[in-house]
Design a protein around this motif. Sequence first.
Motif, PDB file in Angstrom:
ATOM      1  N   ASN A  72       0.832  -1.277  -0.077  1.00 12.91           N
ATOM      2  CA  ASN A  72       0.083   0.174   0.233  1.00 12.91           C
ATOM      3  C   ASN A  72       0.948   1.206   0.071  1.00 12.91           C
ATOM      4  O   ASN A  72       0.461   2.215  -0.735  1.00 12.91           O
ATOM      5  CB  ASN A  72      -0.989  -0.019   1.135  1.00 12.91           C
ATOM      6  CG  ASN A  72      -1.971  -1.128   1.257  1.00 12.91           C
ATOM      7  OD1 ASN A  72      -2.280  -1.622   0.100  1.00 12.91           O
ATOM      8  ND2 ASN A  72      -2.676  -1.409   2.209  1.00 12.91           N
ATOM      9  N   GLU A  75       2.305   1.621  -3.629  1.00  4.18           N
ATOM     10  CA  GLU A  75       1.334   2.132  -4.278  1.00  4.18           C
ATOM     11  C   GLU A  75       1.009   3.812  -4.042  1.00  4.18           C
ATOM     12  O   GLU A  75       0.744   4.751  -5.083  1.00  4.18           O
ATOM     13  CB  GLU A  75      -0.092   1.455  -4.113  1.00  4.18           C
ATOM     14  CG  GLU A  75       0.132   0.228  -4.881  1.00  4.18           C
ATOM     15  CD  GLU A  75      -1.122  -0.841  -4.667  1.00  4.18           C
ATOM     16  OE1 GLU A  75      -2.086  -0.420  -3.871  1.00  4.18           O
ATOM     17  OE2 GLU A  75      -0.837  -1.818  -4.927  1.00  4.18           O
ATOM     18  N   ASN A  76       0.930   4.145  -2.762  1.00  5.75           N
ATOM     19  CA  ASN A  76       0.550   5.600  -2.640  1.00  5.75           C
ATOM     20  C   ASN A  76       1.799   6.288  -2.871  1.00  5.75           C
ATOM     21  O   ASN A  76       1.610   7.569  -3.256  1.00  5.75           O
ATOM     22  CB  ASN A  76       0.437   5.678  -0.725  1.00  5.75           C
ATOM     23  CG  ASN A  76      -0.864   5.128  -0.487  1.00  5.75           C
ATOM     24  OD1 ASN A  76      -1.773   4.932  -1.182  1.00  5.75           O
ATOM     25  ND2 ASN A  76      -0.940   4.892   0.887  1.00  5.75           N
ATOM     26  N   LYS A  78       3.767   6.047  -5.443  1.00  6.52           N
ATOM     27  CA  LYS A  78       3.845   6.043  -6.692  1.00  6.52           C
ATOM     28  C   LYS A  78       2.876   7.146  -7.306  1.00  6.52           C
ATOM     29  O   LYS A  78       3.061   7.839  -8.199  1.00  6.52           O
ATOM     30  CB  LYS A  78       3.608   4.629  -7.169  1.00  6.52           C
ATOM     31  CG  LYS A  78       3.636   4.661  -9.071  1.00  6.52           C
ATOM     32  CD  LYS A  78       3.289   3.326  -9.663  1.00  6.52           C
ATOM     33  CE  LYS A  78       2.939   3.206 -10.970  1.00  6.52           C
ATOM     34  NZ  LYS A  78       2.727   1.874 -11.600  1.00  6.52           N
ATOM     35  N   ALA A  79       1.563   7.027  -6.509  1.00 10.99           N
ATOM     36  CA  ALA A  79       0.430   7.996  -6.877  1.00 10.99           C
ATOM     37  C   ALA A  79       0.945   9.461  -6.757  1.00 10.99           C
ATOM     38  O   ALA A  79       0.730  10.262  -7.412  1.00 10.99           O
ATOM     39  CB  ALA A  79      -0.873   7.723  -6.322  1.00 10.99           C
ATOM     40  N   ALA A  80       1.703   9.470  -5.514  1.00 10.43           N
ATOM     41  CA  ALA A  80       2.076  10.810  -5.082  1.00 10.43           C
ATOM     42  C   ALA A  80       3.126  11.345  -6.028  1.00 10.43           C
ATOM     43  O   ALA A  80       3.095  12.632  -6.528  1.00 10.43           O
ATOM     44  CB  ALA A  80       2.603  10.788  -3.661  1.00 10.43           C
ATOM     45  N   THR A  81       3.971  10.503  -6.502  1.00  6.59           N
ATOM     46  CA  THR A  81       5.092  10.850  -7.537  1.00  6.59           C
ATOM     47  C   THR A  81       4.403  11.285  -8.716  1.00  6.59           C
ATOM     48  O   THR A  81       4.678  12.381  -9.561  1.00  6.59           O
ATOM     49  CB  THR A  81       6.079   9.620  -7.630  1.00  6.59           C
ATOM     50  OG1 THR A  81       6.492   9.567  -6.500  1.00  6.59           O
ATOM     51  CG2 THR A  81       7.135  10.073  -8.857  1.00  6.59           C
ATOM     52  N   GLU A  82       3.311  10.613  -9.176  1.00  6.51           N
ATOM     53  CA  GLU A  82       2.547  10.793 -10.117  1.00  6.51           C
ATOM     54  C   GLU A  82       2.032  12.378 -10.286  1.00  6.51           C
ATOM     55  O   GLU A  82       2.031  13.060 -11.335  1.00  6.51           O
ATOM     56  CB  GLU A  82       1.906   9.717 -10.796  1.00  6.51           C
ATOM     57  CG  GLU A  82       2.460   8.867 -11.417  1.00  6.51           C
ATOM     58  CD  GLU A  82       1.512   7.381 -11.522  1.00  6.51           C
ATOM     59  OE1 GLU A  82       0.276   7.467 -11.326  1.00  6.51           O
ATOM     60  OE2 GLU A  82       1.968   6.300 -12.053  1.00  6.51           O
ATOM     61  N   ARG A  83       1.382  12.651  -9.038  1.00  2.83           N
ATOM     62  CA  ARG A  83       0.641  13.862  -9.080  1.00  2.83           C
ATOM     63  C   ARG A  83       1.728  14.899  -8.994  1.00  2.83           C
ATOM     64  O   ARG A  83       1.468  16.057  -9.474  1.00  2.83           O
ATOM     65  CB  ARG A  83      -0.213  13.759  -7.754  1.00  2.83           C
ATOM     66  CG  ARG A  83      -1.263  12.894  -7.817  1.00  2.83           C
ATOM     67  CD  ARG A  83      -2.513  13.038  -6.463  1.00  2.83           C
ATOM     68  NE  ARG A  83      -1.788  12.792  -5.216  1.00  2.83           N
ATOM     69  CZ  ARG A  83      -1.762  11.738  -4.540  1.00  2.83           C
ATOM     70  NH1 ARG A  83      -2.352  10.590  -5.403  1.00  2.83           N
ATOM     71  NH2 ARG A  83      -1.190  11.568  -3.762  1.00  2.83           N
TER      72      ARG A  83
END
Length: 98
Positions: A72, A75-76, A78-83
Motif C-alpha cells: 500500500n 502504491e501511495n 507511486k501515486a504521489a510521485t505521479e501527482r
Amino acid sequence: MEEKLKIKLSIADRVYPLTIDPKQEEGLRKAAKNIDQLAKKFEQNYAVRDKQDVLAMCALQFASKIEQGGINESENNKAATERLQALDKLIYDKLGSE
C-alpha cells in the motif's frame, strides 16, 4: 550504557524469559499480548490441532499485514510521485508560457 532488563512473556500458554533493553519492554509486551489474543481467537473460531498451528496462523496474519502495508505504501508513493510530476509540468508549462 543501560542495564539489561529480564522479563518473562507468556505466549500461547508458554513462558519465554528474555533479556532486553528497557526501551524495548513496552513494544515486546504489546506484541506478546496481541499474539496471545489472536491465538485465542483462532482457537475459539477454528478447528486447530495444536498450538504450533495456531502460532503459524498468527505469524501469517501479522506478516501479511506488514507485507500489505508495504504494498500500500509503495502504491501511495507511486501515486504521489505521479501527482507531483503532473503538478511540476503544469507549473513549468505556465511559467514557460509567460
